[in-house]
Design a protein around this motif. Structure first.
Motif, PDB file in Angstrom:
ATOM      1  N   PRO A  10       0.662  -1.419   0.287  1.00 13.59           N
ATOM      2  CA  PRO A  10      -0.063   0.101  -0.197  1.00 13.59           C
ATOM      3  C   PRO A  10       0.749   1.232  -0.036  1.00 13.59           C
ATOM      4  O   PRO A  10       1.981   1.153   0.244  1.00 13.59           O
ATOM      5  N   SER A  11       0.253   2.380  -0.461  1.00 15.02           N
ATOM      6  CA  SER A  11       0.899   3.862  -0.110  1.00 15.02           C
ATOM      7  C   SER A  11       0.553   4.441   0.925  1.00 15.02           C
ATOM      8  O   SER A  11      -0.916   3.337   1.153  1.00 15.02           O
ATOM      9  N   LEU A  12       1.154   4.999   1.867  1.00 14.69           N
ATOM     10  CA  LEU A  12       0.744   4.611   3.879  1.00 14.69           C
ATOM     11  C   LEU A  12       0.299   6.855   3.536  1.00 14.69           C
ATOM     12  O   LEU A  12       1.501   7.430   2.662  1.00 14.69           O
ATOM     13  N   PHE A  13      -0.177   7.346   4.305  1.00 14.14           N
ATOM     14  CA  PHE A  13      -0.474   8.615   4.448  1.00 14.14           C
ATOM     15  C   PHE A  13      -0.401   8.970   5.526  1.00 14.14           C
ATOM     16  O   PHE A  13      -1.204   8.252   6.448  1.00 14.14           O
ATOM     17  N   TRP A  14      -0.544  10.738   5.759  1.00 10.48           N
ATOM     18  CA  TRP A  14      -1.138  11.018   7.235  1.00 10.48           C
ATOM     19  C   TRP A  14      -1.388  12.631   6.855  1.00 10.48           C
ATOM     20  O   TRP A  14      -1.062  13.128   5.867  1.00 10.48           O
ATOM     21  N   TYR A  15      -2.968  12.202   7.056  1.00 13.68           N
ATOM     22  CA  TYR A  15      -3.625  13.553   6.694  1.00 13.68           C
ATOM     23  C   TYR A  15      -4.187  14.083   8.140  1.00 13.68           C
ATOM     24  O   TYR A  15      -4.037  14.046   9.391  1.00 13.68           O
ATOM     25  N   VAL A  16      -4.423  14.964   8.085  1.00 15.41           N
ATOM     26  CA  VAL A  16      -4.443  16.186   9.199  1.00 15.41           C
ATOM     27  C   VAL A  16      -5.938  16.789   8.823  1.00 15.41           C
ATOM     28  O   VAL A  16      -6.679  17.745   7.728  1.00 15.41           O
TER      29      VAL A  16
END
Lengths: 113, 118
Positions: free
Chosen positions: A31-37
């Protein structure tokens, strides 16, 4: 199925302190990994991302490294500011899928002056 | 350079009424996703649509909820006969064509529609 786990509970810390928010994932494939705020009353904004193992995403002083061996993507910032107070979500996306994101529950971060 | 546009931002309905939430994706994006955020919880996937097609609705409740993305106009999330448990923030996101060079797996989110059921 794919899932994301974030550490429990809100995080309260003083200005200029070091911030770590843990994120681990379970996924098939790569997978691709993300942090959202998410700032109060607003939608989600992408903070940073990593698309393959050992990649480091960085933005606004935040960093996270894609660790395949520990299936983790922990978020760190060396010196937080009051303006960093927000909810932070870890998420993953299957690259060969439909861009659907699976989110963790989020962590409320409160930075005290 | 408009982003994902959602309206209304806030909607109040009484139990039994209908709620309609609209979403216009970013320019050039042909994929729309709806997520629901309940108080104190993360975002839960509801439905994924392309123009005139529902691709994945595995997160949609079986009753009262429906979504569409017509050839012309915004995507609509419709909730019939609302109940108090439907009170939540509903977020729309969009992405470009899958497999395209511009597709990095990122979703672009709107500011959300906050539904309150009295």
């Amino acid at each position: 199925g794919n899932s994301v786990t974030q550490m429990e509970g809100p995080v309260t810390l003083s200005e200029e302190a070091f911030l770590t928010i843990n994120c681990t994932y379970t996924a098939t494939g790569y997978p691709s990994l993300f942090w959202y705020v998410q700032y109060p009353g607003e939608g989600l904004q992408l903070l940073l991302k990593a698309t393959k193992a050992d990649d480091k995403g960085s933005n606004k002083g935040f960093e996270a490294t894609y660790r395949k061996e520990t299936t983790s993507f922990h978020l760190e910032k060396g010196s937080v500011q009051v303006s960093d107070s927000a909810v932070y979500f870890c998420a993953l996306s299957e690259k060969d899928g439909n861009n659907r994101l699976a989110f963790g529950k989020g962590n409320q971060v409160v930075v005290i002056p | 350079n408009a982003g994902v546009m959602q309206n209304p931002r806030h909607l109040v309905r009484r139990r039994g009424q209908e709620a309609r939430l609209r979403c216009s994706p970013m320019k050039g994006h042909s994929h729309v996703y709806w997520y629901r955020q309940l108080p104190e919880e993360g975002l839960k996937f509801m439905v994924y649509l392309q123009k005139e097609n529902i691709i994945d609705e595995s997160g949609m409740p079986k009753e009262r909820f429906s979504a569409e993305f017509p050839k012309e106009g915004p995507s609509i999330l419709r909730i019939q006969q609302v109940v108090r448990g439907d009170s939540a923030a509903y977020f729309c996101a969009s992405s470009p064509r899958l497999g395209g060079l511009s597709n990095t797996g990122e979703l672009f989110f709107g500011e959300g529609s906050r539904l309150t059921v009295l």
